[in-house]
Scaffold this motif. Sequence first.
Motif, PDB file in Angstrom:
ATOM      1  N   THR A  41       0.824  -1.199   0.000  1.00 50.76           N
ATOM      2  CA  THR A  41       0.000   0.000   0.000  1.00 50.76           C
ATOM      3  C   THR A  41       0.865   1.258   0.000  1.00 50.76           C
ATOM      4  OG1 THR A  41      -1.843  -1.113   1.097  1.00 50.76           O
ATOM      5  CG2 THR A  41      -1.775   1.285   1.263  1.00 50.76           C
ATOM      6  N   THR A  42       1.964   1.235   0.726  1.00 43.33           N
ATOM      7  CA  THR A  42       2.877   2.385   0.733  1.00 43.33           C
ATOM      8  C   THR A  42       3.418   2.649  -0.667  1.00 43.33           C
ATOM      9  OG1 THR A  42       3.500   1.982   3.032  1.00 43.33           O
ATOM     10  CG2 THR A  42       5.007   3.298   1.718  1.00 43.33           C
ATOM     11  N   THR A  43       3.716   1.586  -1.407  1.00 37.80           N
ATOM     12  CA  THR A  43       4.193   1.747  -2.783  1.00 37.80           C
ATOM     13  C   THR A  43       3.142   2.436  -3.642  1.00 37.80           C
ATOM     14  OG1 THR A  43       5.566  -0.245  -2.593  1.00 37.80           O
ATOM     15  CG2 THR A  43       5.054   0.530  -4.815  1.00 37.80           C
ATOM     16  N   LEU A  47       3.096   6.196  -5.480  1.00 38.92           N
ATOM     17  CA  LEU A  47       2.849   6.397  -6.911  1.00 38.92           C
ATOM     18  C   LEU A  47       1.749   7.428  -7.164  1.00 38.92           C
ATOM     19  CD1 LEU A  47       3.114   2.698  -8.078  1.00 38.92           C
ATOM     20  CD2 LEU A  47       4.527   4.568  -8.925  1.00 38.92           C
ATOM     21  N   ILE A  48       0.748   7.495  -6.279  1.00 37.42           N
ATOM     22  CA  ILE A  48      -0.344   8.451  -6.512  1.00 37.42           C
ATOM     23  C   ILE A  48      -0.120   9.776  -5.788  1.00 37.42           C
ATOM     24  CG2 ILE A  48      -2.042   6.651  -6.968  1.00 37.42           C
ATOM     25  CD1 ILE A  48      -3.188   7.231  -4.153  1.00 37.42           C
ATOM     26  N   GLY A  49       0.956   9.890  -5.018  1.00 40.20           N
ATOM     27  CA  GLY A  49       1.301  11.164  -4.422  1.00 40.20           C
ATOM     28  C   GLY A  49       0.822  11.398  -3.013  1.00 40.20           C
ATOM     29  N   LEU A  50       0.199  10.405  -2.388  1.00 40.64           N
ATOM     30  CA  LEU A  50      -0.209  10.568  -0.992  1.00 40.64           C
ATOM     31  C   LEU A  50       0.988  10.505  -0.048  1.00 40.64           C
ATOM     32  CD1 LEU A  50      -3.484   8.435  -0.896  1.00 40.64           C
ATOM     33  CD2 LEU A  50      -3.282  10.926  -0.903  1.00 40.64           C
ATOM     34  N   LEU A  51       2.069   9.884  -0.500  1.00 40.27           N
ATOM     35  CA  LEU A  51       3.319   9.862   0.250  1.00 40.27           C
ATOM     36  C   LEU A  51       4.434  10.342  -0.675  1.00 40.27           C
ATOM     37  CD1 LEU A  51       2.957   6.385   2.024  1.00 40.27           C
ATOM     38  CD2 LEU A  51       2.762   8.635   3.117  1.00 40.27           C
ATOM     39  N   ASP A 201       1.926  -9.544 -16.934  1.00 40.42           N
ATOM     40  CA  ASP A 201       3.075  -9.557 -17.826  1.00 40.42           C
ATOM     41  C   ASP A 201       4.378  -9.644 -17.048  1.00 40.42           C
ATOM     42  OD1 ASP A 201       1.666  -9.015 -20.439  1.00 40.42           O
ATOM     43  OD2 ASP A 201       1.041  -7.247 -19.307  1.00 40.42           O
ATOM     44  N   ASP A 202       4.337  -9.234 -15.786  1.00 41.53           N
ATOM     45  CA  ASP A 202       5.520  -9.275 -14.936  1.00 41.53           C
ATOM     46  C   ASP A 202       5.053  -9.282 -13.484  1.00 41.53           C
ATOM     47  OD1 ASP A 202       8.239  -9.484 -14.615  1.00 41.53           O
ATOM     48  OD2 ASP A 202       8.712  -7.641 -15.696  1.00 41.53           O
ATOM     49  N   VAL A 203       5.858  -9.887 -12.612  1.00 39.08           N
ATOM     50  CA  VAL A 203       5.495  -9.985 -11.196  1.00 39.08           C
ATOM     51  C   VAL A 203       6.692  -9.603 -10.343  1.00 39.08           C
ATOM     52  CG1 VAL A 203       4.595 -11.455  -9.358  1.00 39.08           C
ATOM     53  CG2 VAL A 203       3.907 -11.883 -11.724  1.00 39.08           C
ATOM     54  N   PHE A 204       6.413  -8.778  -9.339  1.00 43.54           N
ATOM     55  CA  PHE A 204       7.429  -8.377  -8.372  1.00 43.54           C
ATOM     56  C   PHE A 204       6.955  -8.772  -6.977  1.00 43.54           C
ATOM     57  CE2 PHE A 204       7.979  -5.722 -12.012  1.00 43.54           C
ATOM     58  CZ  PHE A 204       9.343  -5.502 -12.110  1.00 43.54           C
ATOM     59  N   SER A 205       7.882  -9.173  -6.143  1.00 43.65           N
ATOM     60  CA  SER A 205       7.554  -9.426  -4.742  1.00 43.65           C
ATOM     61  C   SER A 205       8.082  -8.270  -3.909  1.00 43.65           C
ATOM     62  CB  SER A 205       8.161 -10.741  -4.260  1.00 43.65           C
ATOM     63  OG  SER A 205       9.568 -10.630  -4.134  1.00 43.65           O
ATOM     64  N   ILE A 206       7.407  -8.020  -2.791  1.00 38.22           N
ATOM     65  CA  ILE A 206       7.872  -7.000  -1.858  1.00 38.22           C
ATOM     66  C   ILE A 206       7.912  -7.614  -0.464  1.00 38.22           C
ATOM     67  CG2 ILE A 206       5.521  -6.057  -1.585  1.00 38.22           C
ATOM     68  CD1 ILE A 206       6.931  -3.304  -1.170  1.00 38.22           C
ATOM     69  N   GLU A 207       9.026  -7.423   0.207  1.00 37.10           N
ATOM     70  CA  GLU A 207       9.208  -7.945   1.562  1.00 37.10           C
ATOM     71  C   GLU A 207      10.069  -6.958   2.339  1.00 37.10           C
ATOM     72  OE1 GLU A 207      10.730 -11.988   3.884  1.00 37.10           O
ATOM     73  OE2 GLU A 207      10.726 -11.902   1.691  1.00 37.10           O
ATOM     74  N   ARG A 208       9.532  -6.547   3.480  1.00 38.90           N
ATOM     75  CA  ARG A 208      10.225  -5.569   4.322  1.00 38.90           C
ATOM     76  C   ARG A 208      10.653  -4.342   3.533  1.00 38.90           C
ATOM     77  NH1 ARG A 208      14.048  -9.490   8.140  1.00 38.90           N
ATOM     78  NH2 ARG A 208      12.320 -10.674   9.070  1.00 38.90           N
ATOM     79  N   GLY A 209       9.756  -3.917   2.642  1.00 34.92           N
ATOM     80  CA  GLY A 209       9.993  -2.687   1.899  1.00 34.92           C
ATOM     81  C   GLY A 209      10.975  -2.778   0.763  1.00 34.92           C
ATOM     82  N   GLN A 210      11.396  -3.996   0.408  1.00 35.75           N
ATOM     83  CA  GLN A 210      12.297  -4.167  -0.714  1.00 35.75           C
ATOM     84  C   GLN A 210      11.629  -4.984  -1.804  1.00 35.75           C
ATOM     85  OE1 GLN A 210      15.738  -5.765   1.596  1.00 35.75           O
ATOM     86  NE2 GLN A 210      16.797  -3.902   0.967  1.00 35.75           N
ATOM     87  N   VAL A 211      11.822  -4.544  -3.041  1.00 34.07           N
ATOM     88  CA  VAL A 211      11.135  -5.140  -4.191  1.00 34.07           C
ATOM     89  C   VAL A 211      12.139  -5.898  -5.047  1.00 34.07           C
ATOM     90  CG1 VAL A 211       9.927  -4.618  -6.352  1.00 34.07           C
ATOM     91  CG2 VAL A 211       9.298  -3.426  -4.237  1.00 34.07           C
ATOM     92  N   ARG A 212      11.711  -7.082  -5.501  1.00 41.65           N
ATOM     93  CA  ARG A 212      12.534  -7.828  -6.460  1.00 41.65           C
ATOM     94  C   ARG A 212      11.628  -8.472  -7.485  1.00 41.65           C
ATOM     95  NH1 ARG A 212      12.983 -13.411  -5.587  1.00 41.65           N
ATOM     96  NH2 ARG A 212      11.927 -14.154  -3.699  1.00 41.65           N
ATOM     97  N   ARG A 213      12.156  -8.617  -8.676  1.00 43.83           N
ATOM     98  CA  ARG A 213      11.405  -9.218  -9.773  1.00 43.83           C
ATOM     99  C   ARG A 213      11.420 -10.732  -9.636  1.00 43.83           C
ATOM    100  NH1 ARG A 213      12.421 -11.019 -15.022  1.00 43.83           N
ATOM    101  NH2 ARG A 213      10.800 -10.526 -16.542  1.00 43.83           N
ATOM    102  N   LEU A 214      10.248 -11.341  -9.879  1.00 39.96           N
ATOM    103  CA  LEU A 214      10.117 -12.782  -9.833  1.00 39.96           C
ATOM    104  C   LEU A 214      10.134 -13.358 -11.238  1.00 39.96           C
ATOM    105  CD1 LEU A 214       7.254 -13.190  -7.183  1.00 39.96           C
ATOM    106  CD2 LEU A 214       9.720 -13.348  -6.801  1.00 39.96           C
TER     107      LEU A 214
END
Length: 216
Positions: A41-43, A47-51, A201-214
């Motif tokens: 949700t933070t991500t 992206l929409i500018g609330l943070l 078309d693509d999937v990313f995982s997020i864990e403890r605020g870090q993103v990586r491509r799967l």
Amino acid sequence: MLEIENASVSIEGTPILRNVELTMPTGAMIGLVGRNGAGKTTTLKTLIGLLVPQSGKVRFDGADITSTSPHRRAALGIGFMPEDRRLVPDLTVRENILVPAWAMRLQDAEKRVDWIVDLIPELGPLMDRYAPQLSGGQQKLAALGRALMVGRRALLLDEPSEGVAPALAERIGEILSNLKTEGLCVLISESNDHHVADLLDDVFSIERGQVRRLEH
């Protein structure tokens, strides 16, 4: 194309996102998968500018929109569906869908409503009902319709399948599948990608605020 470049975000001094890199190409449907509290949700709010990130940038079609207000980002064509729907209880479904159009004085609002109902025909019989008269699943569809009112170029969906019956989760997947011909860039955050895996078309995982491509 909507993208986050090396963004770090803290909330009340607590680091939430750490050097996040995420790109959503035009016409692509991207999944962001992670547990509750992982930073999904933070991500989306970044992206929409609330943070606003403490470091890094947000870009849309190459332009730096890091300091652009949420209202201006909506005007650029970026729509957002929150996990908790946030419909206005004193408004009908039609009025809830039209709220962003009123705020931005969109000239084609009624035509856009017709397009949304064609895409989500389940909304047709609900248009004159008030939000509290809807089931949780119906509220999800109404919130998706509202996001589509402004989400003409990019669409950010926060756990669209969360808390709904499996049949409706599949139906939401069908609706999103029909969107693939519209040329939007779409980001779907989910705790798992079970209902939308075939669309992505693509999937990313997020864990403890870090993103990586799967691998996909």
